[in-house]
Scaffold this active site. Sequence first.
Site, PDB file in Angstrom:
ATOM      1  N   SER A  52      -5.282   0.246  -8.438  1.00 34.16           N
ATOM      2  CA  SER A  52      -4.251   0.855  -9.286  1.00 34.16           C
ATOM      3  C   SER A  52      -3.901  -0.030 -10.481  1.00 34.16           C
ATOM      4  O   SER A  52      -4.084  -1.250 -10.448  1.00 34.16           O
ATOM      5  CB  SER A  52      -2.976   1.097  -8.476  1.00 34.16           C
ATOM      6  OG  SER A  52      -3.214   1.957  -7.396  1.00 34.16           O
TER       7      SER A  52
HETATM    8  N1  SAH Z   1      -3.811   0.181  -2.782  1.00 36.92           N
HETATM    9  C1  SAH Z   1      -4.940   0.135  -3.691  1.00 36.92           C
HETATM   10  C2  SAH Z   1      -5.209   1.479  -4.309  1.00 36.92           C
HETATM   11  C3  SAH Z   1      -6.478   2.079  -3.805  1.00 36.92           C
HETATM   12  S1  SAH Z   1      -6.800   3.735  -4.381  1.00 36.92           S
HETATM   13  C4  SAH Z   1      -4.690  -0.970  -4.709  1.00 36.92           C
HETATM   14  O1  SAH Z   1      -4.353  -2.033  -4.282  1.00 36.92           O
HETATM   15  O2  SAH Z   1      -4.856  -0.774  -5.909  1.00 36.92           O
HETATM   16  C5  SAH Z   1      -6.315   4.670  -2.969  1.00 36.92           C
HETATM   17  C6  SAH Z   1      -7.145   4.525  -1.730  1.00 36.92           C
HETATM   18  O3  SAH Z   1      -6.676   5.499  -0.788  1.00 36.92           O
HETATM   19  C7  SAH Z   1      -8.632   4.782  -1.862  1.00 36.92           C
HETATM   20  O4  SAH Z   1      -9.324   3.629  -1.475  1.00 36.92           O
HETATM   21  C8  SAH Z   1      -8.915   5.930  -0.883  1.00 36.92           C
HETATM   22  O5  SAH Z   1     -10.135   5.811  -0.194  1.00 36.92           O
HETATM   23  C9  SAH Z   1      -7.733   5.805   0.073  1.00 36.92           C
HETATM   24  N2  SAH Z   1      -7.379   7.025   0.816  1.00 36.92           N
HETATM   25  C10 SAH Z   1      -7.389   8.309   0.395  1.00 36.92           C
HETATM   26  N3  SAH Z   1      -6.970   9.129   1.370  1.00 36.92           N
HETATM   27  C11 SAH Z   1      -6.669   8.339   2.437  1.00 36.92           C
HETATM   28  C12 SAH Z   1      -6.164   8.600   3.752  1.00 36.92           C
HETATM   29  N4  SAH Z   1      -5.889   9.840   4.179  1.00 36.92           N
HETATM   30  N5  SAH Z   1      -5.976   7.553   4.575  1.00 36.92           N
HETATM   31  C13 SAH Z   1      -6.243   6.275   4.178  1.00 36.92           C
HETATM   32  N6  SAH Z   1      -6.709   5.967   2.944  1.00 36.92           N
HETATM   33  C14 SAH Z   1      -6.910   6.983   2.090  1.00 36.92           C
END
Ligand code: SAH
Length: 204
Positions: A52
């Site tokens: 993000s």
């Molecule tokens: N927290 C991260 C953002 C990652 S983007 C950061 O530090 O920037 C969001 C993530 O959510 C992706 O990796 C995606 O695979 C995950 N995701 C989507 N749906 C999900 C679910 N139902 N359970 C767990 N993870 C999920």
Amino acid sequence: MVESQLRGRAIRDERVLGAMLEIPREQFVPPEARVSSYTDGPIPIGHGQTISQPYMTALMAESLELTGAETVLEIGAGSGYAAAVLGALAARVVALEIVPALADLARENLRRTGRDGNVVVVCGDGSLGYPETAPYDAISVAAGAPEIPAALLGQLQDPGRLVIPVGEWDDQELRVLVKLGGRVDDRVAAACRFVPLRGSDGWR
Ligand code: SAH
């Protein structure tokens, strides 16, 4: 990043600013994108997912008003950066990630940066929360949901805070829910665009 993107946009919680100053974001970005580690936007991390925008991570962490004593659930660990930030601000973090290769990457990044002491990454569908270690004082959802998953509100402690992007597939509002005395208050903190929350209570 901290001065212009965070402090300059009114992130005020010194603990959040301190954590983001301290945690090496470049260690959570793919090697080929490392020169862009501190730019003002999301960066691809593979599997169609992103790390993000720093401001979004800061805004979400700040909205949880962590003091250091909390157990936090993060949904969507990605490469583990926000989990590391939350780990610096709370007692304990459980971070769920639905893509197995990203769960492995997050674990490896957290280990390499020495941030794995109080952060556990679990591979699974976070749209159902994670009842095994509930309740949580705070829950941070890093993927956009069509609705607020009922399981998450159920696993939230009273008092407790939940931050979650809710709305369309590619356009959401960042909502902050505060549970207190059996009531839940809800406010919109920002407009945002997160990758979709998948799973049984997300986008199918
Ligand atoms: N927290 C991260 C953002 C990652 S983007 C950061 O530090 O920037 C969001 C993530 O959510 C992706 O990796 C995606 O695979 C995950 N995701 C989507 N749906 C999900 C679910 N139902 N359970 C767990 N993870 C999920």
